[in-house]
Design a protein around this motif. Structure first.
Motif, PDB file in Angstrom:
ATOM      1  N   ILE A   1      52.780 -20.303 -43.035  1.00  0.00           N
ATOM      2  CA  ILE A   1      52.811 -20.497 -44.493  1.00  0.00           C
ATOM      3  C   ILE A   1      51.468 -20.117 -45.107  1.00  0.00           C
ATOM      4  CG2 ILE A   1      52.989 -22.221 -46.338  1.00  0.00           C
ATOM      5  CD1 ILE A   1      54.879 -23.793 -44.328  1.00  0.00           C
TER       6      ILE A   1
ATOM      7  N   ALA B   1      55.066 -22.794 -52.711  1.00  0.00           N
ATOM      8  CA  ALA B   1      54.424 -21.810 -51.824  1.00  0.00           C
ATOM      9  C   ALA B   1      54.378 -20.435 -52.488  1.00  0.00           C
ATOM     10  CB  ALA B   1      55.160 -21.738 -50.495  1.00  0.00           C
TER      11      ALA B   1
ATOM     12  N   HIS C   1      53.059 -24.275 -40.321  1.00  0.00           N
ATOM     13  CA  HIS C   1      52.002 -24.406 -41.339  1.00  0.00           C
ATOM     14  C   HIS C   1      51.100 -23.173 -41.341  1.00  0.00           C
ATOM     15  CE1 HIS C   1      51.996 -29.102 -41.835  1.00  0.00           C
ATOM     16  NE2 HIS C   1      53.141 -28.541 -42.188  1.00  0.00           N
TER      17      HIS C   1
ATOM     18  N   GLU D   1      59.545 -27.010 -52.776  1.00  0.00           N
ATOM     19  CA  GLU D   1      58.401 -26.668 -51.913  1.00  0.00           C
ATOM     20  C   GLU D   1      58.297 -25.152 -51.743  1.00  0.00           C
ATOM     21  OE1 GLU D   1      56.182 -28.765 -49.962  1.00  0.00           O
ATOM     22  OE2 GLU D   1      57.353 -30.535 -49.430  1.00  0.00           O
TER      23      GLU D   1
ATOM     24  N   LEU E   1      58.072 -21.604 -46.034  1.00  0.00           N
ATOM     25  CA  LEU E   1      58.066 -23.030 -46.324  1.00  0.00           C
ATOM     26  C   LEU E   1      59.482 -23.595 -46.321  1.00  0.00           C
ATOM     27  CD1 LEU E   1      55.511 -24.726 -48.659  1.00  0.00           C
ATOM     28  CD2 LEU E   1      57.471 -25.858 -47.686  1.00  0.00           C
TER      29      LEU E   1
ATOM     30  N   HIS F   1      50.893 -30.547 -47.490  1.00  0.00           N
ATOM     31  CA  HIS F   1      51.903 -30.149 -48.473  1.00  0.00           C
ATOM     32  C   HIS F   1      51.414 -30.399 -49.889  1.00  0.00           C
ATOM     33  CE1 HIS F   1      55.507 -29.037 -46.094  1.00  0.00           C
ATOM     34  NE2 HIS F   1      54.877 -29.722 -45.153  1.00  0.00           N
TER      35      HIS F   1
END
Length: 208
Positions: free
Chosen positions: A172, A85, A169, A81, A188, A125
């Protein structure tokens, strides 16, 4: 597009219709989904190969994750993940970033609904995965999220976790929008780490 038997069963596990420990019976599944038993049997074999189902005597049950499996899953998820990002900060289009920003704004209305927030969280996501513009990374993350369906609860149900997750969130998305690859990666990864800590605390309380 009509879903195949494999996708139908996977969706049923993912949405909690079948939970870890539940027994899956060919005839019942065929009746529920309105398909013949042959594709059901093939789907069950495939899910067993992927370790999403386990043997309990002669029966197949939805698998569950032990502590070590959970830890291993989160290590892989965190790195993949974070990479998504980082790549999104480099490759995401303006429109993709706008969608991410809208998702964060819309989720504020879901604070008191952990189930809806969990579904929205997954879509958020997935949007980052797609914004990485790397098909192989997206495929690997799909496998990770498939296994995450074996978690019986969402960490977002913990008190205060919804607000915290939403702030994470937003951080990010801000890093992605500013094209700050390192900050997007770290934000992230920190988000996933916090979610894991929350889950471990909930599990320890439930097992006390």
């Amino acid at each position: 597009m009509q879903k195949d038997a494999y996708t139908l069963i996977l969706d049923a596990i993912d949405t909690g219709i079948y939970r870890p420990g539940d027994r899956l019976v060919e005839s019942e599944l065929a009746e529920r989904f309105g398909v013949s038993r042959t594709p059901i049997r093939e789907a069950l074999q495939r899910l067993e190969t992927q370790s999403l189902l386990a043997r309990d005597g002669r029966s197949l049950i939805v698998a569950s994750l032990d502590h070590n499996q959970l830890s291993e899953l989160y290590v892989v998820r965190s790195e993949l993940e974070g990479l998504a990002a980082r790549l999104a900060a480099n490759h995401a289009t303006k429109e993709e970033i706008d969608v991410l920003k809208e998702m964060v704004a819309d989720d504020r209305a879901l604070m008191n609904d952990p189930v809806a927030l969990s579904r929205s969280n997954r879509r958020f996501h997935k949007q980052i995965h797609l914004a990485s513009h790397n098909r192989y990374l997206v495929q690997q993350l799909d496998l990770v999220y498939r296994t995450m369906a074996l978690m019986a609860t969402t960490s977002l149900a913990a008190e205060g976790r919804g607000e915290g997750a939403l702030a994470e969130h937003a951080a990010i998305v801000d890093a992605i929008e500013k094209r700050d690859e390192d900050r997007a990666y770290e934000a992230l990864k920190k988000h996933i780490s916090t979610a894991f800590v929350t889950r471990l605390k909930r599990d320890s309380q439930n097992n006390a």
